[in-house]
Enzyme design. Sequence first.
Site: not given
Length: 344
Positions: A264, A315
Amino acid sequence: MQNIIRTVLTERGYQPISCNIPSISLYIMNTDDETTQVIVTIDETQGGYFSLKQFQHISWKIRDFLKEKELYHCLFMYLLISEDDTSADRLFPEFKNFCRIIPSQGAVMAYEDADPAFTPLQRQLESKLAVQASDAYDSASPKAISDYPFMTIVIVAINVIIFLYCDLFSGNSGKIIDWGALGYTEILGHHDWYRFISSMFLHLNGEHIFNNMLVLYFIGAYLENYLGHGKYLLLYFSTGILAGCTSIVYNIMISDPTPSIGASGAVFGIVGGLIVAILQNRKKRQDISLRRLFFMIFLSLYNGFTSQGVDNAAHIGGCISGILLCILLTLHRTEKGRQIHDQS
């Protein structure tokens, strides 16, 4: 391309005028209403690029030349021949009376505010270029693998294969994840630097890998076509590593030794790169609107902050590094206009 344009213009009655400026061609035609239609072609396919200031200077030189010929009532149309998606923004920020010709696609991009007097010319150019593109397609070899976003496909495939091996075929899946997960204890204590890469290819469960690979496939394919395979691969791994660094720094600050896994961070790096790509082409229609992209980022971050076990630092670090790195990788698109000297 210039030969096709010249043929179309001469067929329509335009007279070519000798011009001593490289990459610039000039055509004029007197009409019944005592107006002179002026066509200026700007060919950027030979490596010469103009800045807005340079182009405006050339335009004024052309107008001075026409006045010397006692041509005072002139209607201009500019034909920009360029493969560079930023060329229209660079030379025609107000998008008036010009169309862009993309040789590789055999396409004419006309804008709604162009003078309707040139509509027949635009249609004839479109027709000629369509025939040329069709002939080129018929004689071309099958589409090369370099035309596909194969880097994205390869990355997705490797992630899926590793997940299946860890989850289904290996009796020591937990141990394999322990070997590859990223945490500051493993990095600073054991100097396992490989974990910056290995952690990007490990996933906790089916939902985890499905969400990451779904976003990566659709957004990654778009960005790979925009950047090219090499720069895309550089951005993917660089942002994944920088996302891991952000995660480690944050976990040290909060004294959380929990290791993390997943693609991610790199996926958010691709999202950040895509933001730059869309902003650089904001005046053109896109398959993915900027508003929808920001909404998707907001939902992803919101889901991370409201869920347990999500590495939000990775992220955020991935997204920010993707934005910055994509800007660096695309500097040449905005600097091309400075590659030639001002001409007088």
